[in-house]
Design an enzyme around this catalytic site. Sequence first.
Site, PDB file in Angstrom:
ATOM      1  N   HIS A   1       0.820  -1.211   0.000  1.00  0.00           N
ATOM      2  CA  HIS A   1       0.000   0.000   0.000  1.00  0.00           C
ATOM      3  C   HIS A   1       0.854   1.261   0.000  1.00  0.00           C
ATOM      4  CE1 HIS A   1      -3.408  -2.531   2.043  1.00  0.00           C
ATOM      5  NE2 HIS A   1      -3.220  -2.846   0.766  1.00  0.00           N
TER       6      HIS A   1
ATOM      7  N   GLU B   1      -2.816  -6.171  -9.822  1.00  0.00           N
ATOM      8  CA  GLU B   1      -1.485  -5.967  -9.249  1.00  0.00           C
ATOM      9  C   GLU B   1      -0.513  -6.912  -9.942  1.00  0.00           C
ATOM     10  OE1 GLU B   1      -1.685  -6.251  -4.985  1.00  0.00           O
ATOM     11  OE2 GLU B   1      -3.519  -5.068  -4.884  1.00  0.00           O
TER      12      GLU B   1
ATOM     13  N   GLU C   1      -3.597 -13.286  -4.271  1.00  0.00           N
ATOM     14  CA  GLU C   1      -2.583 -12.232  -4.338  1.00  0.00           C
ATOM     15  C   GLU C   1      -1.417 -12.491  -3.391  1.00  0.00           C
ATOM     16  OE1 GLU C   1      -3.846  -8.418  -2.620  1.00  0.00           O
ATOM     17  OE2 GLU C   1      -5.866  -9.249  -2.459  1.00  0.00           O
TER      18      GLU C   1
END
Length: 418
Positions: free
Chosen positions: A246, A276, A372
Site C-alpha cells: 500500500h 497488481e 494475491e
Amino acid sequence: MTITPATATNVSELERLKTLHNGTKQKLTFSDAEFERRLSGLRQIMAAKDLDAVILTSYHGIKYYSDFLYTTFGRNYALVVTANESVTITANIDAGMPWRTSYGDNIVYTDWQRDNFYFGLQEALRRAGVKASRLGVEDDALPVMTRQRIQDAFGGATLVDVSQAAMRQRMIKSAEEIEVIKHGARIGDMGGEAIKAAIREGITEYEVALIGTEAMVHEIAKTFPDREVRDTWVWFQSGINTDGAHNWATTRKLQRGDILSLNCFPMTSGYYTALERTLFLGEPDERSLELWNVNVEVHKRGLELIKPGAVCKDIAAELNEIYIGHGLLPNRTFGYGHSFGVLSHYYGREAGLELREDIDTVLEPGMVVSMEPMITVLDGEPGAGGYREHDILVIGEDNSVENITKFGFGPENNIIDR
C-alpha cells in the site's frame, strides 16, 4: 421541496430537518429489485435478532443497501431501515444529491442546532411508527462516542450489533453485482496496459500512476455514465518503494534494473477491483528472477485451489508449504486474498472472507475473491523488493470458477526492455 421561510432573521429560526427532493431520482447502479433483495436480507437479520429497526452508519453498509456513498468531512450519515421503510439521514451541505442518488427516502439534517443528526434518526423512526426497544447498529465501524449518542437518543433501547451478519450477506454477490465487478476487472486491465506502455527510464512513479488513473477514469465514465466518477487510483512503485503493498507513488524516477509494482484500483460506483503485477525495467538479476518465479508458482497454485467447498485457512496452509520449501515463509507480508464488493482504501472490508490461516469460511457460489501472494526481500539483500501478483476469481455454480483478470503475469509477460 421544503424551503426556509423568507422571514427567518436568526439561525435559531431555521429548521432542524429538511425534505430536499430536489430534481428527480437518478438511475442507480442496480435495479430496484436488487435493492429490495438486499433490504429483504437485512430484514431477515432483523427478524432473527428481534430488532425494531437498524441504523447503518458505515460507508459500506449505507452504500450496499441504498447506493448512496457519503463524504463525511466530520459529519455523520445513516440509513435507517424498518420493516417497511429505508431512509437515508444526510447533511444539509449535500442538499438534494443524496436523495437523487439513493434508493428509498431521505431526511436532511441541518447545522443550525446541535445533535440534529440524532434528531433525524428519531424522526425516521417516528415517521415509520416505530417505538424502538431493540436497534441494530454496526459495531465494526461505529465510533464509541457516536454509539453512545445513538444510545442516548433512544433512551432504554438495546443496541445490537448486526455488522457480522450484514457482512455475511454482502459476501454472496448477485448477478448484478458480479457484472459490475467484471467491468471493474476489465477496466483495471486497461489501466495496466496504459501503465505498461508508459514505463520507461526517467519517468517518475507519480507520472505513471496518473497515466493509469486517467485511462481507467475515462473508461469508468463511459461504462457507467449515470453514476458519480470518483475514487479511482493507482499505486505505482519502483525499487525500495515496492516493499509494501500500500505504498503511494513518489517522485522517484525509474531506473534500468528496477523492480516495479503496478497496482490499479478502478472504483466503479463504490465497488473495488484491483490489478497488481510485478514487472522489471530491463532484465532482472538471477536472484530477483528466482524470487519472482517462486511467487508466480504460489500464485498459480493458489488459482487452482480457489473453488467451491475450499476452506480459506486450508488454502493458506497449502500455499505456505511452497514458501517453506524455498525458505521464504518469513518474507510473506499479508494474507493470500480477500473478498470484493463495497470497499476501498478508506472504507469497508468483508473480513470474514480472507484467505488467511485464521479464517474458516468455506468458499461457495456467488463469492468473489482474489489470489494475491506477496513476499518482500529487504533492501541490501539479493533480489531486494516486493513481489506480488493479483487475480480476481468469481465462484460459480457446478464447481465453476472464472478468472476475470486477463492481464498477463510473470517474467514471460512483464519484463519491459526499452
